[in-house]
Write an enzyme that holds these catalytic residues in place. Structure first.
Site, mmCIF file in Angstrom:
data_model
loop_
_atom_site.group_PDB
_atom_site.id
_atom_site.type_symbol
_atom_site.label_atom_id
_atom_site.label_comp_id
_atom_site.label_asym_id
_atom_site.label_seq_id
_atom_site.Cartn_x
_atom_site.Cartn_y
_atom_site.Cartn_z
ATOM 1 N N ASP A 82 0.813 -1.214 0.000
ATOM 2 C CA ASP A 82 0.000 0.000 0.000
ATOM 3 C C ASP A 82 0.848 1.266 0.000
ATOM 4 O OD1 ASP A 82 0.759 -0.704 2.694
ATOM 5 O OD2 ASP A 82 -0.687 0.752 3.451
ATOM 6 N N GLU A 177 0.306 -1.502 5.491
ATOM 7 C CA GLU A 177 1.329 -1.064 6.444
ATOM 8 C C GLU A 177 1.074 0.363 6.895
ATOM 9 O OE1 GLU A 177 5.287 0.798 7.586
ATOM 10 O OE2 GLU A 177 3.861 1.343 5.998
ATOM 11 N N GLU A 178 0.619 1.206 5.965
ATOM 12 C CA GLU A 178 0.449 2.625 6.275
ATOM 13 C C GLU A 178 -0.676 2.881 7.269
ATOM 14 O OE1 GLU A 178 2.590 4.648 5.487
ATOM 15 O OE2 GLU A 178 3.545 4.020 3.614
ATOM 16 N N ASP A 200 12.230 -0.902 3.384
ATOM 17 C CA ASP A 200 11.214 0.142 3.520
ATOM 18 C C ASP A 200 11.794 1.408 4.142
ATOM 19 O OD1 ASP A 200 8.707 1.356 3.505
ATOM 20 O OD2 ASP A 200 8.035 0.384 5.349
ATOM 21 N N HIS A 382 5.001 10.184 1.370
ATOM 22 C CA HIS A 382 3.632 10.627 1.684
ATOM 23 C C HIS A 382 3.345 12.018 1.120
ATOM 24 C CE1 HIS A 382 3.246 7.780 5.438
ATOM 25 N NE2 HIS A 382 3.964 7.230 4.458
#
Length: 411
Positions: A82, A177-178, A200, A382
């Site tokens: 995601d 995960e987010e 990551d 983000h």
């Protein structure tokens, strides 16, 4: 185009943006789209036990090619499907800057979205590299599709080069995960790894084996609503109570006033009227005892407000989200030591950084799968100004391969 770049561009164009409070995992259908694509690619690469479960989690295995019954650990490599809810992941249009010269990168002229070393000094680490950005209307998705591309590319290199000796390699791509949903449902036993690495992280050469301890707090302020013309000694305004609560939070312990190993209180949502006011905030600290003190501080603040007003108008509900992964790596230092050795053998000076956030590795480590975190060469996650270096992705792939080789050599 370079192989890893082709993979990366392919993956970022699949919308896998996750959704808060969806109540299901995965929170969005697009994560299944990418999961199924990756499963097909893994099968084509000759991976075994390829599976997509009911939560869109992809798992696969590359069996050991060691002879003489040599026993080495099964090593996992994990990235998440995601992208963050903070910014759109739909219709991502990657832009490629070849041979970056150290100057400005105009992502979107109309919106005046520009990358420059003055605001992003890490750009200077990538002079001469191929830089990828979005077109400024969406995020790029390097978090974490760069990690996916790195793992997939490593699988291809290992399968095509049998002279690379390795034990069992376990691969996983996890959902949500987010929004902190997928790692709790991950089948660690079925995965089969003795330990793992999430791919990551951030900039070239970073390595993380510490994260915040984290909690989420919900504060609710009730009151007594009455016509303001007749409110003397009768009205209790929840908005006033909420203001008292917020005023008690130390200004020097907010995200915008802290760095490094400092913890903080982060107020991220406020709502209210004369019937009820609500405050949502995050608590973060690298020390677990200090996190407990932060939780106690919120409860004490509510108690003090209630004492002043003579009734329990303010309540606090706190839930722990994850713990510092380093707490679960004690006695397993060989994982860290071997990873750092791999960095150095690949020509990198490791930048050991404590993550001011969490990873799937925080949850997986707590659940029994020690999982530190490696870099992908991405920045400004983000956001519409996110960017990534292709050469840094390639170097991360090189480190992944070197880790499995080192464990095979030590068998």
């Amino acid at each position: 185009m370079k192989r890893i770049l082709e993979r990366f561009i392919d993956y970022v164009q699949i919308d896998t943006q996750s959704q808060e409070d969806a109540g299901v995992v995965p929170s969005t259908k697009g994560q299944f789209d990418l999961a199924n694509k990756l499963a097909d690619e893994l099968k084509q690469l000759g991976a075994e036990k390829v599976k997509v479960d009911e939560h869109a989690c992809v798992t696969a295995k590359i069996p050991s090619n060691l002879q003489d019954g040599k026993k080495v650990p099964s090593i996992g490599f994990i990235a998440h499907l995601d992208t963050a809810p903070d910014c759109s992941g739909k219709n991502v249009k990657p832009q490629i800057v070849e041979n970056y010269d150290g100057g400005q990168i105009v992502i979107n002229k109309e919106r005046n979205i520009i990358l420059e070393p003055k605001m992003n000094p890490e750009l200077l680490d990538y002079v001469g590299n191929t830089i990828v950005t979005s077109d400024g209307t969406t995020l790029l998705g390097a978090d974490n599709k760069a990690g996916i591309a790195i793992i997939m590319d490593a699988v291809e290199v290992i399968k095509n080069n049998p002279e690379i000796k390795h034990g069992d390699i376990c691969v996983a791509f996890t959902p949500d995960e987010e929004v902190q949903g997928g790692a709790e449902l991950f089948d660690i036993e079925g995965f089969g790894a003795d330990f793992a690495f999430t791919i990551d992280g951030d900039g070239l050469g970073e390595f993380n084996y510490e994260t915040f301890n984290a909690a989420d707090a919900h504060v609710e302020c009730k009151g007594v609503c009455i016509h303001p013309g007749a409110a003397k000694d009768k009205m209790v305004n929840p908005i006033v109570l909420a203001n008292e609560f917020l005023s008690a939070l130390p200004r020097t312990e907010a995200p915008e006033t802290t760095e490094g190993r400092d913890g903080f209180y982060y107020v991220y949502e406020i709502s209210g009227d004369t019937d009820c006011a609500k405050i949502d905030l995050l608590l973060r600290d690298f020390d677990r005892d200090n996190l407990e003190k932060r939780m106690d501080f919120l409860r004490k603040t509510a108690d003090e407000i209630n004492a002043r007003w003579g009734k329990d108008y303010v309540s606090v509900d706190i839930k722990v989200q994850y713990y510092n992964m380093n707490d679960f790596l004690k006695g397993k230092e060989h994982i860290i030591d071997t990873a750092l050795e791999a960095y150095r053998e690949c020509g990198l000076d490791p930048k050991i950084t404590a993550v001011r956030g969490g990873t799937d590795g925080s949850t997986l480590s707590r659940r029994g799968l020690p999982t530190p975190n490696m870099f992908v060469g991405g920045h400004n996650y983000h956001s519409v100004s996110e960017f990534a270096s292709v050469e840094a992705m390639e170097k991360s792939r090189e480190v992944v391969i070197k880790i499995v080789e080192l464990y095979a050599e030590k068998a």
